[in-house]
Design an enzyme around this catalytic site. Structure first.
Site, PDB file in Angstrom:
ATOM      1  NE  ARG A 162      -0.779   7.335   9.264  1.00 33.85           N
ATOM      2  CZ  ARG A 162      -1.557   6.287   9.056  1.00 33.85           C
ATOM      3  NH1 ARG A 162      -2.839   6.376   9.253  1.00 33.85           N
ATOM      4  NH2 ARG A 162      -1.032   5.171   8.665  1.00 33.85           N
ATOM      5  CE1 TYR A 173      -3.646   2.426   0.218  1.00 30.55           C
ATOM      6  CE2 TYR A 173      -2.825   3.058   2.363  1.00 30.55           C
ATOM      7  CZ  TYR A 173      -3.674   3.268   1.299  1.00 30.55           C
ATOM      8  OH  TYR A 173      -4.544   4.331   1.325  1.00 30.55           O
TER       9      TYR A 173
HETATM   10  N1  UDP Z   1      -7.036  -0.497  15.335  1.00 35.52           N
HETATM   11  C1  UDP Z   1      -7.441  -1.088  16.526  1.00 35.52           C
HETATM   12  N2  UDP Z   1      -8.518  -1.949  16.490  1.00 35.52           N
HETATM   13  C2  UDP Z   1      -9.194  -2.243  15.348  1.00 35.52           C
HETATM   14  C3  UDP Z   1      -8.782  -1.617  14.126  1.00 35.52           C
HETATM   15  C4  UDP Z   1      -7.693  -0.768  14.166  1.00 35.52           C
HETATM   16  O1  UDP Z   1      -6.865  -0.839  17.601  1.00 35.52           O
HETATM   17  O2  UDP Z   1     -10.153  -3.033  15.390  1.00 35.52           O
HETATM   18  C5  UDP Z   1      -5.897   0.451  15.375  1.00 35.52           C
HETATM   19  C6  UDP Z   1      -4.823   0.148  14.346  1.00 35.52           C
HETATM   20  O3  UDP Z   1      -3.861  -0.740  14.892  1.00 35.52           O
HETATM   21  C7  UDP Z   1      -4.251   1.519  14.090  1.00 35.52           C
HETATM   22  C8  UDP Z   1      -5.437   2.462  14.291  1.00 35.52           C
HETATM   23  O4  UDP Z   1      -6.401   1.717  15.029  1.00 35.52           O
HETATM   24  O5  UDP Z   1      -3.253   1.838  15.035  1.00 35.52           O
HETATM   25  C9  UDP Z   1      -6.072   2.945  12.994  1.00 35.52           C
HETATM   26  O6  UDP Z   1      -6.299   1.821  12.189  1.00 35.52           O
HETATM   27  P1  UDP Z   1      -7.054   1.933  10.806  1.00 35.52           P
HETATM   28  O7  UDP Z   1      -6.967   0.593  10.146  1.00 35.52           O
HETATM   29  O8  UDP Z   1      -8.405   2.527  11.011  1.00 35.52           O
HETATM   30  O9  UDP Z   1      -6.239   3.009   9.970  1.00 35.52           O
HETATM   31  P2  UDP Z   1      -4.658   3.170   9.682  1.00 35.52           P
HETATM   32  O10 UDP Z   1      -3.895   2.080  10.369  1.00 35.52           O
HETATM   33  O11 UDP Z   1      -4.556   3.125   8.215  1.00 35.52           O
HETATM   34  O12 UDP Z   1      -4.312   4.496  10.259  1.00 35.52           O
END
Ligand code: UDP
Length: 231
Positions: A176, A46
């Site tokens: 982030r 990605y």
């Molecule tokens: N996350 C979590 N539980 C979940 C899904 C995601 O704790 O059921 C955490 C994940 O590890 C990350 C954050 O939430 O640190 C955001 O994840 P998401 O997949 O929404 O977006 P991205 O990782 O692309 O920022």
């Protein structure tokens, strides 16, 4: 798509991503930061494909004079997401609606900054009208830990909703947060919808679709006002 845009003398807006910054060593992230990406990690298909998309978009602009824009989109949420797409906002809402524990990955100390979809769309429209060819961050700079986000969901649905800690996926970015100075300066844009408001609309949307438990509270807790996260 770039070929089609050149042939039709069209504009080209690339919806890129904050993933270009990888697991960032600069915080918050400005557009001039080149990122910290593991090229062979679990998320690399990605991250690197988006970085390549930015590179090829700039090449088409430079070689063909194509009118391009590049948005680096940070975490965005809102109605019409898929409840089962695995992202944290729909995942927690789905779990809370069903009275299930919230799946927090790791300790939940990793941070994210959530932008409501209508704000994002406004930013994209403004960017597509602008002459800015280099990437522009679009996102909400209000940062929180995932555990704080889980607590916000708990406080809406009831404290009997438990937290279930699960292993942290590999290469999960630790922090982030967009620096949106450029978007403010170049586009006159900044997000307007606070998390508690956008979350309310999003929960209503999902509840209308799948039913489930009714939230007990819709106002933010005093300790969870936007920007309450220190640092
Ligand atoms: N996350 C979590 N539980 C979940 C899904 C995601 O704790 O059921 C955490 C994940 O590890 C990350 C954050 O939430 O640190 C955001 O994840 P998401 O997949 O929404 O977006 P991205 O990782 O692309 O920022």
């Amino acid at each position: 798509m770039l070929e089609i845009a050149v042939k039709n003398n069209a504009r080209f807006l690339l919806t890129s991503t904050s993933e270009c910054y990888g697991d960032p060593l600069e915080h918050p992230q400005t557009e001039s930061y080149w990122g910290n990406v593991n090229p062979v990690g679990l998320r690399s298909c990605y991250d690197e494909s988006k970085r390549y998309a930015e590179a090829i978009t700039m090449a088409y602009h430079r070689v063909h004079g194509l009118r391009t824009n590049i948005a680096r989109i940070f975490n965005t949420y809102g109605p019409r997401m898929a409840l089962n797409d695995g992202r944290v906002v729909p995942a927690f809402i789905d779990q809370a609606l069903h009275g299930s524990p919230l799946s927090v990955f790791g300790t939940g100390s990793q941070t994210r900054s959530f932008c409501f979809v209508s704000d994002l769309v406004e930013g994209l429209l403004r960017l597509s009208e602008s002459d800015e060819r280099y990437p522009v961050n679009l996102g909400n700079p209000v940062e929180m830990t995932i555990l704080e986000f889980a607590k916000e969901i708990q406080s809406r649905f009831g404290d009997d909703i438990k937290i279930d800690y699960k292993p942290l996926p590999s290469d999960d970015p630790k922090v982030r947060q967009p620096d949106i100075s450029k978007a403010k300066r170049v586009l006159g844009w900044e997000p307007k919808v606070a998390l508690h408001e956008g979350l309310g609309v999003t929960i209503d949307y999902f509840r209308n679709r799948v039913g489930g438990r009714k939230p007990q509270r819709t106002e933010p807790r005093p300790d969870q006002q936007p920007g309450s996260l220190a640092g």
